[in-house]
Design an enzyme around this catalytic site. Sequence first.
Site, PDB file in Angstrom:
ATOM      1  N   ARG B 294       0.833  -1.211   0.000  1.00 13.90           N
ATOM      2  CA  ARG B 294       0.000   0.000   0.000  1.00 13.90           C
ATOM      3  C   ARG B 294       0.865   1.259   0.000  1.00 13.90           C
ATOM      4  NH1 ARG B 294      -5.314  -1.815   3.637  1.00 13.90           N
ATOM      5  NH2 ARG B 294      -6.204  -2.915   1.852  1.00 13.90           N
ATOM      6  N   TYR B 421      -6.348  -0.011  -6.900  1.00 13.92           N
ATOM      7  CA  TYR B 421      -5.788  -1.323  -6.497  1.00 13.92           C
ATOM      8  C   TYR B 421      -5.081  -1.279  -5.144  1.00 13.92           C
ATOM      9  CZ  TYR B 421      -1.338  -0.445  -9.311  1.00 13.92           C
ATOM     10  OH  TYR B 421      -0.182   0.017  -9.853  1.00 13.92           O
ATOM     11  N   GLU B 422      -4.787  -2.440  -4.610  1.00  6.97           N
ATOM     12  CA  GLU B 422      -4.268  -2.570  -3.225  1.00  6.97           C
ATOM     13  C   GLU B 422      -5.223  -1.968  -2.198  1.00  6.97           C
ATOM     14  OE1 GLU B 422      -1.561  -5.037  -3.867  1.00  6.97           O
ATOM     15  OE2 GLU B 422      -1.841  -4.306  -1.837  1.00  6.97           O
ATOM     16  N   GLY B 423      -6.519  -2.059  -2.462  1.00 10.34           N
ATOM     17  CA  GLY B 423      -7.514  -1.439  -1.579  1.00 10.34           C
ATOM     18  C   GLY B 423      -7.818  -0.043  -2.071  1.00 10.34           C
ATOM     19  N   GLN B 428      -8.861   2.452   2.191  1.00  6.98           N
ATOM     20  CA  GLN B 428      -7.751   3.003   2.995  1.00  6.98           C
ATOM     21  C   GLN B 428      -8.287   3.888   4.121  1.00  6.98           C
ATOM     22  OE1 GLN B 428      -4.675   1.904   2.270  1.00  6.98           O
ATOM     23  NE2 GLN B 428      -5.586   0.833   0.526  1.00  6.98           N
TER      24      GLN B 428
END
Lengths: 560, 560
Positions: B294, B421-423, B428
């Site tokens: 992240r 992406y990656e949350g 977040q």
Amino acid sequence: MSYRAPVGEFRFILDEVVPLAPVAAEARFAEATPETVEAILTEAGRMCDTALAPLNRAGDLHPARLENGVVRATPGFADAYRTIAEGGWIGLAAGPEHGGMGLPQALNMAVNDMMSGACLALQLNPLLSQGQIEALEHHASPEMQALYLPRLISGEWSGTMNLTEPQAGSDVGALRSKAEPRGDGTYAITGQKIFISWGDSDITANVCHLVLARLPGAAAGTRGISLFMVPKYLPDADGNPGAANSLKVVSLEHKMGLHGSPTCVMAFEGATGFLVGAENRGMAAMFTMMNNARLAVGVQGIGVAEAALQKATAYAAERAQMGVIAGHPDVRRMLATMRADVFAARSIALACAVALDMARAAGGADWAARAAFLTPIAKAFGTEVGIRVSETGVQVHGGMGYVEETGAAQFCRDVRVTAIYEGTNGIQALDLVGRKMADGGEAAFRLLQEIEDGAEDARARLPDLAGKVWAAAETLREATETLLAQDMPDRSAGAVAYLMAFARVLGAHYHLRAALADPTREKLARVYILRLLPHYAAHLVEARAGLGDLSALSDADLGL
Amino acid sequence: MSYRAPVGEFRFILDEVVPLAPVAAEARFAEATPETVEAILTEAGRMCDTALAPLNRAGDLHPARLENGVVRATPGFADAYRTIAEGGWIGLAAGPEHGGMGLPQALNMAVNDMMSGACLALQLNPLLSQGQIEALEHHASPEMQALYLPRLISGEWSGTMNLTEPQAGSDVGALRSKAEPRGDGTYAITGQKIFISWGDSDITANVCHLVLARLPGAAAGTRGISLFMVPKYLPDADGNPGAANSLKVVSLEHKMGLHGSPTCVMAFEGATGFLVGAENRGMAAMFTMMNNARLAVGVQGIGVAEAALQKATAYAAERAQMGVIAGHPDVRRMLATMRADVFAARSIALACAVALDMARAAGGADWAARAAFLTPIAKAFGTEVGIRVSETGVQVHGGMGYVEETGAAQFCRDVRVTAIYEGTNGIQALDLVGRKMADGGEAAFRLLQEIEDGAEDARARLPDLAGKVWAAAETLREATETLLAQDMPDRSAGAVAYLMAFARVLGAHYHLRAALADPTREKLARVYILRLLPHYAAHLVEARAGLGDLSALSDADLGL
């Protein structure tokens, strides 16, 4: 999920928020009865849903192509264009003398909003014709009007605007295209133009170029520019397309979006042109055209925002991740703020259109000044909302938003240019704090008074919301006074921020009106006033800051 | 104009703003001497300028293709990848036991920033390997480490993360892929995974998939998920790629951008997998990997923002419209705010990396808590800055920005996915106000204290700026207390706004530090504090608003 024209939304805004009634009460627009408005919106909406929206993705996937010097439009566009033309939508606001419907711009902009949401790339074509029609109505000779207007209004021919040259973008005055009088009343036009939207296509029988060029010995800058009609095919004695003119499409641009709209590099090589208006008065004619075009570009942004909102809403209603995602607070926030922003931008644009209509129908410098003041706000804010809302639309879709098949990303790519063409949003802001405040801020203060009066009217029923809007208007009034006392470089440095602040406050004003007219609208007004309005204050801090901190930065500090 | 790695900027930040010195003072990172840091940054920067940046447009124009089941990378990517691998950059932060350099994450992130700015689509490949290396270092058996780590670190093989399934995006717990024990210590992995970046390619000899799947009878949700290593080719007894595993790339996505990075739909059809870590503990292992990933994605946003800033700056320095446009107040404003935002986001990301390094080297829950708190801020704000700055970069270019040849639009399209992406950035923000404030806000309050202390230190030299930063921190402290008193639905509704406010204030803090350390930096700090910081207040109004106005909206109000 496909696009559905928001007919009811236009009816509500034109009934309750920026009433069309005063426009319809004027003799010029007597035909704009509630029944006609209803019929127009419904019919145009149906066309957008059924004929235009299904083509939007085709425009992206199958861009217009240049083949043997002719631009071939996206498959399907020709038929859809004919549907637009046959509906009479190109000439909705054009004068009835040459086949137009003579209806108000407010209604025209509502229809343009729907067409933009359904298929922006195609809508740009008739929009350019509308601009040309307006320019010819104001500046062309009766003969030229009689020749061109019926064909543009019917959609048989289309129109373009040829301003930009490689060295002359925002600085129109730097253009070099030449016009040599031939002695027979015509001119030989020579030069290269770039970024010419729909500079050619195979969907109309002729393409009519309005070209800015310089006469021999003309003054430098914008005072030496004249306007010419340069048709692709020279009309014969019967007004039919005759000999090919000496002009061509050199190439098409590869753009981030709006692939269905061919963006042409045009070469004029001694092409035959006909003067429009007086010599060296081309900029004035162009401004007639550009002011409405600017509003219309703002409306393009709003139309795309509407489409992006609809797509994101439909996705959020279906997509389950720990329950349907529309139920998650953060997704709900995105959907609600998108919706609130679309309403705000649309109301501002329609308020600008109503002011234009009133200025034309009733006369009066106040309406004209209001329309002039609102135009850069409607353009910049409408397109900003188009960008923001379509971007949030992608975010609502998560990973699917980044995949082109979904269509959410196309809205982002297509709408991006609206913040650039017809004068970048930075140029709009400079226009607002410069030319549009050259009246000493009178138009601004009149609007602010209306906003504060509106807040007073709302205070009894919605005290907290009204209080916030009143306070914002008051802060904006003070900032306006500060700006008026600044010199132009200082004002310029805060121009975009000032424009954004004004738009934010105006949006709150219309939300408040909506909430008063229809209590079910109070909830969305509250979202806007709580979550979006407050940024006005930050914008005004920047607007007041002037150039100081920026001019302190050396070129080296900026890596220049 | 091509990309130039901003080596001096990293040196300044790591010397003066978020000092690396305490990290280098720890035994674990004793090798991170100023000389090594200088050499690493210079060498990596040179590689980015010469080997990576020239390929960025090729990645856009010649996307990875799926041919006969194999992904063919963009021409030129294989060579550039080898250059990255041979430089040792993949294993910069990996343990020396298996060939890594064992250097701090702060340095690794600086190098990742530069590689992202030069060629995001390619950089994503080694970045995924870095994530896998970290996961294996923490959770794999010594045997698995010995087999995979040297090959991943050398770049001979690459790594991927296989989480998402069609029904399991943000809701990872909904995944359905199965792992059946075969009785020989291996597992048969079956399922479909989507959005797998670099899920295959012809630039490495093997592709190692870390796959989340469920064992028979595993609990529902995230507690029943295990992690498996599923290599494309099963390593033979010598550790060379042997028999092909039962997995394949079904298709590649057509994306808005990042065309050079193949995004794969993967099918695992009884593929041989090896358990990583304990059964049903896959999520914990994944979180190890994801936290750094992240931060690294935030850094991707910053890298692209830097590249967009450089391109816009170079254009503004050359383009003349009534004088060079870099001299116009509004263009100067855009360049200055872009630059100020890149500095703010970069400082936040490096502060997060330094906290990670201190937690690892010196231990201490405070550093770990700080890193955990800063991670979602660094990710969401870094990517937000990537989007905003690249969008402003297009605007600086005017019409040329919309033309793909310029390259400005590609930055917008490429960086857009980093907010997803990656949350997603919404996820977040929920992580920030949820898990990362489960300590009663201790990490937040510690940071706020540091910001206020910093403002006090600056008060003598820069009283006006220090006063504004102090006041902002104090307002943020009050809002933090308000949030902590809210229940989760209310907190969630304001989560994104709270995150943005925190980032804005942190950015001001680092600008203030920069201005104290180097008086020539005061000018840019002033731009940030005058023009960008003030939005924190509007964000906090929204953060405090809770869910009330959103839950009042019915589905019908939202068109659902």
